[in-house]
Design an enzyme around this catalytic site. Sequence first.
Site, PDB file in Angstrom:
ATOM      1  N   ARG D 248       0.892  -1.132   0.048  1.00 53.09           N
ATOM      2  CA  ARG D 248      -0.039  -0.093  -0.055  1.00 53.09           C
ATOM      3  C   ARG D 248       0.964   1.345   0.097  1.00 53.09           C
ATOM      4  NH1 ARG D 248      -1.561   2.488   4.855  1.00 53.09           N
ATOM      5  NH2 ARG D 248      -1.714   0.513   5.913  1.00 53.09           N
ATOM      6  N   HIS D 252      -3.600   4.292   4.887  1.00 54.03           N
ATOM      7  CA  HIS D 252      -4.681   3.234   4.925  1.00 54.03           C
ATOM      8  C   HIS D 252      -5.719   4.126   4.436  1.00 54.03           C
ATOM      9  CE1 HIS D 252      -7.661   0.422   6.138  1.00 54.03           C
ATOM     10  NE2 HIS D 252      -8.371   1.331   6.676  1.00 54.03           N
ATOM     11  N   TYR D 261       3.865   4.472  12.001  1.00 58.04           N
ATOM     12  CA  TYR D 261       4.099   2.939  11.739  1.00 58.04           C
ATOM     13  C   TYR D 261       5.037   2.491  10.807  1.00 58.04           C
ATOM     14  CZ  TYR D 261       0.036   3.213   9.027  1.00 58.04           C
ATOM     15  OH  TYR D 261      -0.898   3.480   7.902  1.00 58.04           O
TER      16      TYR D 261
HETATM   17  C1  LIG Z   1     -14.804  -6.632  11.474  1.00 60.64           C
HETATM   18  C2  LIG Z   1     -14.032  -5.155  11.179  1.00 60.64           C
HETATM   19  N1  LIG Z   1     -13.041  -5.037  12.250  1.00 60.64           N
HETATM   20  C3  LIG Z   1     -12.137  -3.747  11.921  1.00 60.64           C
HETATM   21  C4  LIG Z   1     -12.477  -2.912  10.795  1.00 60.64           C
HETATM   22  C5  LIG Z   1     -11.589  -1.637  10.534  1.00 60.64           C
HETATM   23  N2  LIG Z   1     -10.640  -1.757   9.688  1.00 60.64           N
HETATM   24  C6  LIG Z   1     -10.886  -1.363   8.402  1.00 60.64           C
HETATM   25  S1  LIG Z   1      -9.621  -1.839   7.307  1.00 60.64           S
HETATM   26  C7  LIG Z   1      -8.684  -2.446   8.635  1.00 60.64           C
HETATM   27  C8  LIG Z   1      -7.470  -3.237   8.241  1.00 60.64           C
HETATM   28  C9  LIG Z   1      -7.763  -4.171   7.134  1.00 60.64           C
HETATM   29  O1  LIG Z   1      -6.299  -4.778   6.976  1.00 60.64           O
HETATM   30  P1  LIG Z   1      -6.299  -5.764   5.580  1.00 60.64           P
HETATM   31  O2  LIG Z   1      -7.090  -6.576   5.738  1.00 60.64           O
HETATM   32  O3  LIG Z   1      -4.733  -6.204   5.336  1.00 60.64           O
HETATM   33  O4  LIG Z   1      -6.445  -4.771   4.370  1.00 60.64           O
HETATM   34  P2  LIG Z   1      -5.682  -3.400   3.862  1.00 60.64           P
HETATM   35  O5  LIG Z   1      -6.630  -2.418   4.436  1.00 60.64           O
HETATM   36  O6  LIG Z   1      -4.427  -3.471   4.239  1.00 60.64           O
HETATM   37  O7  LIG Z   1      -5.927  -3.447   2.144  1.00 60.64           O
HETATM   38  C10 LIG Z   1      -9.455  -2.504   9.666  1.00 60.64           C
HETATM   39  C11 LIG Z   1      -8.925  -3.097  11.123  1.00 60.64           C
HETATM   40  C12 LIG Z   1     -13.451  -3.386  10.010  1.00 60.64           C
HETATM   41  N3  LIG Z   1     -13.640  -2.574   8.841  1.00 60.64           N
HETATM   42  N4  LIG Z   1     -13.943  -4.578  10.112  1.00 60.64           N
END
Ligand SMILES: Cc1ncc(C[n+]2csc(CCOP(=O)(O)OP(=O)(O)O)c2C)c(N)n1
Lengths: 327, 327, 334, 334
Positions: D248, D252, D261
Amino acid sequence: MPVISYIEAVTTALKEEMQRDKRVFVLGEDVGVRGGVFRATAGLYEEFGEQRVMDTPLAESAIVGVAIGAAAYGMRPIAEIQFADFIMPAVNQILSEAAKMRYRSNGDWNCPIVIRAPYGGGVHGALYHSQSVEALFCSTPGLKVVAPSTPYDVLGLLKSAIRDEDPVLFFEHKRCYRLIKGEVPNKEYTIPIGKADVKRVGDDITVISYGITLHFALQAAEKLAQDGYSAHVLDLRTLYPLDKEAIVEAARKTGKVLIIHEDNKTGGLGAEVSAIIAEECLFELDAPIKRLGGPDVPAMPYSPPMEKFFMLNPDKVYAAMKELAEF
Amino acid sequence: MPVISYIEAVTTALKEEMQRDKRVFVLGEDVGVRGGVFRATAGLYEEFGEQRVMDTPLAESAIVGVAIGAAAYGMRPIAEIQFADFIMPAVNQILSEAAKMRYRSNGDWNCPIVIRAPYGGGVHGALYHSQSVEALFCSTPGLKVVAPSTPYDVLGLLKSAIRDEDPVLFFEHKRCYRLIKGEVPNKEYTIPIGKADVKRVGDDITVISYGITLHFALQAAEKLAQDGYSAHVLDLRTLYPLDKEAIVEAARKTGKVLIIHEDNKTGGLGAEVSAIIAEECLFELDAPIKRLGGPDVPAMPYSPPMEKFFMLNPDKVYAAMKELAEF
Amino acid sequence: MVENKHQALGLTDKQVLDMYYYMALARKVDERMWLLNRAGKIPFVISCQGQEGAQVGAAFAFDKTKDWLCPYYRDMGVVATFGMTARDLMLSAFAKAEDPNSGGRQMPGHFGGKKYRILSGSSPVTTQVPHAVGMALAGKMEGKDSVVYVSFGDGSSNQGDFHEGANFAGVHKLPVIFFCENNKYAISVPLSKQVACGSIADRAIGYGFPGISVDGNDPLEVYRVVKEAIERARKGAGPTLIEAVTYRLVPHSSDDDDRSYRSREEVEQARKKDSLVLFSAYLKEVGILDEDSEKSLFEQIQEEVDEATEYAEHAPYPTPESTQTKVYEEKESL
Amino acid sequence: MVENKHQALGLTDKQVLDMYYYMALARKVDERMWLLNRAGKIPFVISCQGQEGAQVGAAFAFDKTKDWLCPYYRDMGVVATFGMTARDLMLSAFAKAEDPNSGGRQMPGHFGGKKYRILSGSSPVTTQVPHAVGMALAGKMEGKDSVVYVSFGDGSSNQGDFHEGANFAGVHKLPVIFFCENNKYAISVPLSKQVACGSIADRAIGYGFPGISVDGNDPLEVYRVVKEAIERARKGAGPTLIEAVTYRLVPHSSDDDDRSYRSREEVEQARKKDSLVLFSAYLKEVGILDEDSEKSLFEQIQEEVDEATEYAEHAPYPTPESTQTKVYEEKESL
Ligand SMILES: Cc1ncc(C[n+]2csc(CCOP(=O)(O)OP(=O)(O)O)c2C)c(N)n1
Ligand SMILES: Cc1ncc(C[n+]2csc(CCOP(=O)(O)OP(=O)(O)O)c2C)c(N)n1
Ligand SMILES: [Mg+2]
Ligand SMILES: [Mg+2]
């Protein structure tokens, strides 16, 4: 007395309890180096290290389930659910496990955990970053549910929650985080869970609320005063178990009751509050028991005009209070 | 008209709908060769084969989530949750997904699924095979929640649920399964979701209930008649959205209301029913709005004296009705 | 004369005879419960029958003085090894006030008891997995070298909580033994409709720790792999997933009828591999058990079970009013 | 002169240039959204930046006329390939009534649209995985040979729904491509604190189907493995789990600050492997793109983005009252 924000009260409570008791630790998503997506755990990682301020894998059921196991062992875990909307995967661990651990073991085991979750809308969070989920947890004995509205109450109630021997869900209204500021004493204090608080004394109508809408009610009360009506405002603070005595006393005081919450009206907290009043002091009422809540739609939409339509605000609250006062 | 049992009505509805519409299929744990642990799907595997009567892996979130995906594609899945107590792992899929699919897609997609779950106690099921979980699902718009009390209503409402374009939770009281029998017409019929039903006409007190406690109320009403009081008994049938008109009309009819459910009292369905009455026809009441429910403990214990203490029965219901009648 | 396996594993003759005792005790208590159920004296039974070898073999590898158990409902052999008596078990079957597991609040099979280092369990399957991980995390935080046992069935390994708990333990290298008792069925649903992997142990690699499949009918083999896993865990090398391949010899529970989903032949075949039969033969072959000593062992167990049944049947029920207690901390009672 | 990879894969020059177009379109729409956010014109952005190569490479392997998508919030490259236009995307960013995803009800990144064969998605991560499995099951019941794409992040592969959904698909050999976009972070939490396995693909064996890890910055390599997986799925050979290793490049979301981080150096290093940079170089090396044609391509995209922004910014909002519609089927409107 120093003035701090609602979220500073959260951070202060966590920090002071972690200093006081080595068994207290925080776990959740992004609570470590990031200090939480709302910065509620800011500075804790630096002070207490990564073991006591633990970034967990992205798995809410494990976050709560691991906290339950650690609490059984003797720790005092504080689990952060990043947004209350994302507590759903952990519902089984909360309702089937945390709430029933003491009861099912006949008191042999217990579950002293705190689950913190930012809830509520008005932050362009759309359907899944705006929900008020508290009602889901207010029908299961074994749990305690707290939802404070001021920095003073946050600090005193979060400390009590951490020291409680039973599981406590601690809902923080995310729009209050930086919007709401208030005085807190320099000296250490706690506030008992289960006690409501009269935030404004009045004689004409009784408003019962919690969270951000409590502040809307206080603002509306000032405006209503100019119309010659004085509002009595009760802050529930603890949503489960409810402070029945305080609710009935507040209802009796004016005989006209309006219950307000941001959550949608049907099946919201207001239902139980209304039912208590209708059961305990019906004949002392001078008006139907009114409830003001969000519209009965699945959740708060993203588009500004729709979010505005969904959210309560001081004007909508004033209108409802005025109508009741004039009844 | 043939007399069938409550569970036979379930099986008949499933069977006739599967015959009527090829898109209808059943999925869940042990629903296939075993015909369900309560035998609700008995004979379906033999008639429709393992694809349309599908034994799934032991994973409730997948059972509901897969049903949601299949429904989006165009099927009409009926998911069985073996015991309502075990619906908890699927709460995220139900509240975040099924309930919001139509709304979040602005009507582009929808979620025509039925989730069947046996609930309720009095069967030595202990804490986790006795729960009444319906209240959890009665504050989320987008869902419909049905809980019938007679074979006639089961047959007519389950068919409507299967034909509904939105997600329906269908709660079957497991103690009614074989205990409750009743007539059903030979000719095909359906009953609209969202309509309550007057199960007994009376003038002195109004009892509002659903499920097994509805039958307790009908029995108690007979006894009460000997005391010279006639009870008006309303069966909610659909718990969400509630039939407000019918509730208010029933309350107005006698001015004395008792709401009864097996679920624990605080935060149960009775709260919303009471709040509707207190808001809509308060001044037509001659007595406080009473609620009779289970004790506020985490769930129903196993030990016979404790289960008996928890469960309502015709005597407890009679006592509460008599007290209100004499008020 | 067969080779003496247990000595090679560092187990004394006394210890393996104890293993056999606990296996037999669990079997006999379980059999009695079925009789009591059919006689209408207890409402419900859920069995360990067929899984005793796996259970006792695993439990023996743990240290009763510092390890923790998060067992599942069939683990009578495990909890018996950790000290739960026939009387405790019968008190729970009769739902009496003295039941140390729940004071009669839960069905039999819902084990728990601080004095036995057993965390209270519930009915929703697999919720105990994250709990075990949390206990292990807490122990690690305190610098202890205790290890946590958590068990679950093959079907239950498909629950989200298994995945989330195992992953958490893998990331933090926690001392947890994930013990899957694969008895080939989840009620009526055969393994082939539960999973598509060759062995439940195949799931471990996805969490970055070892996964081992073992013959669950061979208590010594189970003991060996569990012991090794515990040693790794104690020295901080993290968790292990162990699949014990076994079979459920009786219906799922007293409410089940297994004839609808499996043949009698299949069950009879499995009975030939019953760990009690095989272990008895082994003990005799290595010459530390004979017909007489076995007979007296079973007589002793019979007495224990009789006494326990007698005691539990006549023990008092909890009072109706006690239904309202132990919901929250009761301040006065402190 | 490098070897021509795409011909070997059966891709025409036109097709790979289209791939590049969609990758660039997604990047430019995304970049514009950040500008609009910083200018206070839209409240929120969540980015595809860095993952376009993986997304477009994967999407190209599917059949737009019969396959289905259950994408996750970063999949702008995927939905663009399936037909979602810059205007559609901007309408969603501005939360306008015409937004085909949700009519302005959901945040940008919550894709959906029947006409594009995209199932509506939500915010709770990984809930779409069982949905994809359900769509595949339904297709199989109807005897169709359609395949379902479902994507999720590395962190999200730790949710119970991933496990339960993947297992279900494995048991029933359903045509689902589980596409994990491993960008090394879950917001601030690095992969090392999310999983302990070497690759997310290691999890497939636990579900009885193949797991493949691929360089997510190489759209052609991603296309190749996804294409093979789709062919297996179409002929009933079941699902495949594919991990696309990527990065990425931006925070975020517009609410995040990634400096807390990860180091700037780390991000700069990753930029060197940006799939847009590498793919542009490849296209030039094989001689089907040059500075001029690339320039005009970007000018065309620029125009599209300008037009889309202009249109969306001035498009009408949904009415406040419409908040109360589309909760249940609206009979009259049938
Ligand atoms: C069940 C749930 N818990 C927490 C969140 C908050 N949240 C949104 S994106 C994210 C991180 C996701 O990481 P990843 O699966 O690696 O996808 P990326 O964003 O890195 O593409 C979090 C913790 C959420 N959307 N849904
Ligand atoms: C979450 C949940 N769903 C369903 C059930 C009902 N149930 C009890 S045991 C069981 C089968 C368990 O099979 P397995 O995990 O293989 O363990 P086994 O009983 O075979 O030892 C089911 C479906 C339950 N207890 N919990
Ligand atoms: Mg099994
Ligand atoms: Mg990621």
